[in-house]
Structures are given as C-alpha cells and as structure tokens.
Design an enzyme around this catalytic site. Sequence first.
Site, PDB file in Angstrom:
ATOM      1  N   GLU A  99      14.509  -6.344  31.794  1.00  0.00           N
ATOM      2  CA  GLU A  99      15.864  -6.800  32.090  1.00  0.00           C
ATOM      3  C   GLU A  99      15.809  -7.860  33.185  1.00  0.00           C
ATOM      4  OE1 GLU A  99      18.604  -7.574  31.080  1.00  0.00           O
ATOM      5  OE2 GLU A  99      19.842  -5.753  31.043  1.00  0.00           O
ATOM      6  N   ASN A 136      23.047   3.740  34.259  1.00  0.00           N
ATOM      7  CA  ASN A 136      24.260   3.477  33.486  1.00  0.00           C
ATOM      8  C   ASN A 136      25.369   4.447  33.857  1.00  0.00           C
ATOM      9  OD1 ASN A 136      22.018   2.955  30.786  1.00  0.00           O
ATOM     10  ND2 ASN A 136      23.108   1.316  31.840  1.00  0.00           N
ATOM     11  N   ARG A 176      31.282  -7.898  40.045  1.00  0.00           N
ATOM     12  CA  ARG A 176      32.009  -9.141  39.779  1.00  0.00           C
ATOM     13  C   ARG A 176      31.063 -10.336  39.846  1.00  0.00           C
ATOM     14  NH1 ARG A 176      33.493 -13.481  41.799  1.00  0.00           N
ATOM     15  NH2 ARG A 176      32.542 -12.982  43.804  1.00  0.00           N
ATOM     16  N   ASP A 236      16.236  -9.984  36.499  1.00  0.00           N
ATOM     17  CA  ASP A 236      16.286  -9.583  37.901  1.00  0.00           C
ATOM     18  C   ASP A 236      17.548 -10.130  38.559  1.00  0.00           C
ATOM     19  OD1 ASP A 236      15.770  -9.135  40.675  1.00  0.00           O
ATOM     20  OD2 ASP A 236      13.620  -9.085  40.255  1.00  0.00           O
ATOM     21  N   HIS A 289      17.564   0.382  25.140  1.00  0.00           N
ATOM     22  CA  HIS A 289      17.182   1.730  25.573  1.00  0.00           C
ATOM     23  C   HIS A 289      18.357   2.714  25.491  1.00  0.00           C
ATOM     24  CE1 HIS A 289      19.512   1.247  29.260  1.00  0.00           C
ATOM     25  NE2 HIS A 289      19.055   0.004  29.274  1.00  0.00           N
ATOM     26  N   GLY A 290      18.055   4.001  25.594  1.00  0.00           N
ATOM     27  CA  GLY A 290      19.095   5.021  25.650  1.00  0.00           C
ATOM     28  C   GLY A 290      19.817   5.023  26.994  1.00  0.00           C
ATOM     29  N   GLU A 291      20.910   5.763  27.064  1.00  0.00           N
ATOM     30  CA  GLU A 291      21.680   5.834  28.305  1.00  0.00           C
ATOM     31  C   GLU A 291      20.797   6.332  29.452  1.00  0.00           C
ATOM     32  OE1 GLU A 291      25.892   7.820  29.171  1.00  0.00           O
ATOM     33  OE2 GLU A 291      24.224   9.230  29.423  1.00  0.00           O
TER      34      GLU A 291
END
Length: 204
Positions: free
Chosen positions: A82, A14, A98, A84, A8-10
């Site tokens: 995406e 993001n 992290r 989970d 996908h696009g930004e």
Amino acid sequence: MRLYFIRHGESEANRLQVISNRGDRYSLTAKGQQQARTLAENLKPFPLSTIFTSPLRRAIETAEILSDELGEPYQITDALREYDCGILEGKSDQESWRLHREIAQDWVVQQNWQRKLDGGESFLEIKNRFVPFIERLTEAEFRSDNHILLVGHGGIFQLMLPLLLTNIDRHFVTEHGICHTDCIITEPQPDGFRCLQWGEIRLV
C-alpha cells in the site's frame, strides 16, 4: 494467463480506522480471516499457479490463508505494498483522513503526480514500483496458461488499475470501489489488460 488482483481481508486497522501502511502492527480480524477463507473456496475451480503478496501483515495473512486452502506457495513483493502516507502513518483523526483524501484527489483529478506528504510516496513513485512489476510478470507469463493471484490493497489498486485496464476508468473505480477480498480478474490483450470481473460485477 490471467491476473487476479485481490484486496486483503478486513484488518484491525480498518476496524479502528487507522492509517496503517507500514510494518506488521495490525492483523486480520476474525471477519477478515473468514473473508479470506470464503474467497479461497470461491477460487478453487480456477487453475491458479502462483500467489504474490504485499509485505504488509494484513496482506500476508490473507495470502497465507489462500496458500493453505489452495495449495499454492506465495511470494512477497514490495510492488504490491500500500502507498506510504508518511506523516499520517498511525493517525485516525478526521483531519488526517481529510488530508489523505485530498492527496489522492490531487493525484487523480489535478494530475499533480509528484505531490506527496512528508515521508510519503508520490503517485509517480507508486507507479514506478507497481507498473514495472506487472510488465515483467506479463512478459514472462503472457503466453502461459497460468492464473496468478496478486494480494494487495484498495488504495494502490484504485490508483494503478486504471493505468493498466483498457475497459476500466477512474470514474468506474470511484463508483464501485474495492471491498475486502474483492477479486478483480484480468487478462492481457495486445493493447493492455482487459477486466473480466470487478468484484461481483462481470464485464464480459
């Protein structure tokens, strides 16, 4: 038949560096919308027939732009969602990122396929929704001339595509990554899929 895997696009997630792999809270940024329009223009010479998309808002908005520009309908499938991240959803602090990286490394380096965060998915659970979808699509379309767009996410594509592609391994994926609206062009072979192009990198 060819499959085009597209990130996908930004999105606003993001830009804000928020872990957001559920629902429809974050839309594309203006930059992400333009990225999708530019991609659509670049795809116009190809004989595209179908668009599938993840149900997340940033992917659907990307697919909508591609659909409008290319004149092809899109379908939503959970297979491209995406993965989970459970308790990390909505977080943006360094410790959460992290741990996000640690889980992915545990999967791909230690092959601890069943590890997962509370409320999240394991590698095996991701594989069990993604790979069968690709197998069904391939079985139905293998001998056709259809070129199919699959709009999804960087995380799931980086994890799953090395399982499908005979000429791409995890080292290549780690080295090159997947940028917003990168297009990964593949075609089926008797022993699996071959990657023809990874973003701007041509492999044949």
